[in-house]
Design an enzyme around this catalytic site. Structure first.
Site, PDB file in Angstrom:
ATOM      1  N   SER A 123       0.832  -1.209   0.000  1.00  7.70           N
ATOM      2  CA  SER A 123       0.000   0.000   0.000  1.00  7.70           C
ATOM      3  C   SER A 123       0.860   1.250   0.000  1.00  7.70           C
ATOM      4  CB  SER A 123      -0.864   0.062   1.260  1.00  7.70           C
ATOM      5  OG  SER A 123      -1.594  -1.087   1.420  1.00  7.70           O
ATOM      6  N   HIS A 144      -2.406  -3.498  -6.496  1.00  7.83           N
ATOM      7  CA  HIS A 144      -2.894  -3.054  -5.186  1.00  7.83           C
ATOM      8  C   HIS A 144      -4.390  -3.305  -5.055  1.00  7.83           C
ATOM      9  CE1 HIS A 144      -3.673   0.303  -2.070  1.00  7.83           C
ATOM     10  NE2 HIS A 144      -3.234  -0.776  -1.463  1.00  7.83           N
ATOM     11  N   GLU A 156      -5.441  -1.085  -8.168  1.00  9.63           N
ATOM     12  CA  GLU A 156      -4.510  -0.105  -8.724  1.00  9.63           C
ATOM     13  C   GLU A 156      -3.316  -0.871  -9.313  1.00  9.63           C
ATOM     14  OE1 GLU A 156      -5.189   3.871  -5.997  1.00  9.63           O
ATOM     15  OE2 GLU A 156      -3.845   2.346  -5.202  1.00  9.63           O
ATOM     16  N   ASN A 194      -5.197   6.301  -1.779  1.00 12.71           N
ATOM     17  CA  ASN A 194      -4.722   6.698  -0.455  1.00 12.71           C
ATOM     18  C   ASN A 194      -4.152   8.106  -0.434  1.00 12.71           C
ATOM     19  OD1 ASN A 194      -5.537   4.584   1.087  1.00 12.71           O
ATOM     20  ND2 ASN A 194      -3.681   3.385   0.762  1.00 12.71           N
TER      21      ASN A 194
END
Ligand code: NAD
Length: 508
Positions: A123, A144, A156, A194
């Site tokens: 991450s 991801h 991702e 994120n």
């Protein structure tokens, strides 16, 4: 289409939360799957857990029994790394430490075939940094997944500096063949989701710190006015305050302490107190047995004002008109005004927030009875409307403004006079981050919206939201916030260019 054939065996290393979920996804897509973990028995345990999960889905009629059976049979534990030698794709989902990940991939490099693809589910660790330790970094990319991997549709696809474009394409096509929606991103801090989501938490936490409102009201406003599925307090309680704070800290550090990512002191205090959210029984809200559900602070009913005037046909004034009409209340319609006023209720003057406080606008207009309304995702259907009054606003004007909104069918959430209010401030900052992310070549405009829709369930992508309200509005809100609160709110260059050129942001 360059997806890996489902005949090709896939390995997943790390049989924890994410590894088990990813193994399930690959097995359901028809691949033979080997699961490896250094913890003895962990892979077999995870496979048994996946089996139970699949059976439960079959029991609920959500999964075909034959498909579940084939997926279960396709999953095998692998006791050694050597057992993974024949796989065409290895996905790593081990502990989030650079040394552990590079050690694993260096060992794998010596075992697998030259055309085997390597993927990391990290991450926060740069794919570039993991690749730098490899002899052939071009075959490593990020895959991801989001938690829970079997249910969350977004993946991702992360390219480090050396990731081969064909490798990234194959990873994306394979994720698509597995029923996921891939978005392409460069390996920059937080990737897309994120990073772009930070203001959703950051601005909410700031508003709490500024005493603009309490956690229950914040959550309610973000849901019932902003259209988000959850508010920032309940969502961080679900994620874990420690986990959310750690991600915020990582992104802030990676961006060299950029003010817009500054971690929240309020959240640090919660973590220090052990109030981590649902998992510890208490976070912003109380989840212990017998605790009462969080209740937003809403205004008491006020009478409908004697006279109501709506100005112009902007989205908010037009929606107020439709809602008043539907409720059988009379009002007058007047031409738009230069000062942007959207309504008058007896002696109260109402405006949509533009990033200045009501107090500042009251001063500049020489009009003490000035009150501000927030941005709603859909002002025709929003259940709640935050209302901010100038400090110098008389009580009678607060009551009249409240009465007008209640007559139009809104619950009214009186909040402190914070610049940009709640939804507008958060959305303006989400737009700014999304615009900057695209401008820096991290991902495409379409992918940033797709990522926020599917990765964190936003009701609309930030750039689509910007098109709806106009880059000029977002820029004005941010510029006013920047004047009163500093660099954190500086509109990014892409947004400034959209305003100065009159062209849509990223011309999507
Ligand atoms: P986890 O702690 O649940 O599982 C990690 C597993 O890896 C454990 O079973 C551990 O025994 C095993 N492991 C550790 N070192 C190993 C090694 N060298 N070789 C083989 N196995 C090893 O962790 P998780 O939540 O599943 O996270 C795994 C990865 O996925 C991390 O990189 C994390 O950042 C990332 N990620 C997590 C989430 C999430 O919400 N949990 C979401 C997306 C990505």
């Amino acid at each position: 289409m360059t997806a890996l054939s489902s005949r090709i065996p896939v390995a997943v290393v790390g049989a924890g939360t994410m590894g088990a979920g990813i193994a399930q996804v690959a097995a359901l897509a028809g691949h033979p799957v080997l699961l490896h973990d250094t913890r003895p028995g962990a892979a077999a345990q995870a496979i048994a857990g996946i089996g139970r999960g699949l059976e439960a889905l079959v029991g609920k009629g959500r999964l075909d029994a034959a498909l579940a059976g084939r997926a279960q049979a396709a999953l095998r534990p692998a006791d050694t790394l050597e057992a993974l030698a024949g796989c065409g794709l290895v996905i790593e989902a081990i502990v989030e430490r650079l040394d552990a990940k590079t050690g694993l991939f260096q060992a794998l490099e010596t075992l697998v075939a030259p055309d085997c693809l390597l993927a990391t589910n990290t991450s926060s660790i740069p794919v570039t940094a993991i690749g730098a330790a490899l002899r052939r970094p071009e075959r490593l990319g990020g895959l991801h997944f989001f938690n829970p991997a079997p249910r969350m549709p977004l993946v991702e696809i992360v390219s480090g500096l050396d990731t081969g474009p064909a490798v990234a394409r194959t990873l994306a096509d394979t994720a698509a063949a597995w029923g996921k929606t891939p978005v392409m991103t460069r390996s920059t801090p937080g990737f897309i989701v994120n990073r772009v989501a930070r203001p959703f938490y950051g601005e909410g936490l700031r508003l709490l710190q500024e005493q603009a409102l309490d956690p229950a009201t914040l959550d309610h406003v973000m849901r019932a006015c902003g259209g988000f599925r959850m508010g920032p307090c309940e969502l961080t309680d679900l994620i874990g305050q420690d986990v959310n704070a750690a991600v915020s800290h990582t992104v802030w550090t990676a961006f060299h302490h950029a003010p817009r990512f500054e971690p929240s002191m309020l959240q640090q205090e919660l973590v220090a107190a052990g109030r981590l959210g649902r998992k510890s029984g208490r976070g912003f809200h109380d989840y212990r047995e017998g605790a009462s559900a969080p209740a937003p602070r809403l205004a008491a009913p006020q009478p409908c004002p004697r006279s109501i005037t709506l100005y112009g046909d902007g989205p908010l004034a037009a929606a107020l008109g439709r809602r008043l009409q539907a409720a059988g209340h009379a009002f007058e319609q007047a031409a738009p005004r230069d000062d942007g006023r959207c309504a008058q209720a007896d002696g109260a003057f109402l405006y949509q927030t533009d990033g200045r406080t009501a107090t500042q606008r009251a001063h500049e207009l020489n009009q003490p009875a000035t009150l501000l309304l927030d941005l709603a995702l859909d002002p025709d259907t929003a259940a709640c409307m935050p209302l901010a009054a100038a400090l110098q606003c008389p009580d009678a004007a607060r009551a009249a403004a409240t009465g007008l909104l209640q007559a139009a069918g809104f619950e009214v959430a009186p909040i402190g006079d914070a610049p940009g209010m709640v939804v507008m401030r958060t959305v303006a900052m989400l737009v700014n981050e999304a615009a900057d992310t695209v401008a820096q070549g991290v991902c495409s405009a379409a992918d940033v919206d797709q990522a926020m829709l599917l990765g964190v369930n936003y009701p609309i992508g930030p750039l689509a939201w910007c098109r709806r309200i106009g880059a000029g509005t977002v820029g004005t809100v941010l510029t006013h916030l920047q004047r009163s609160c500093g660099e954190r709110y500086r509109p990014c260059v892409a947004l400034q260019s959209a305003i100065h050129s009159g062209r849509p942001l990223h011309d999507a």
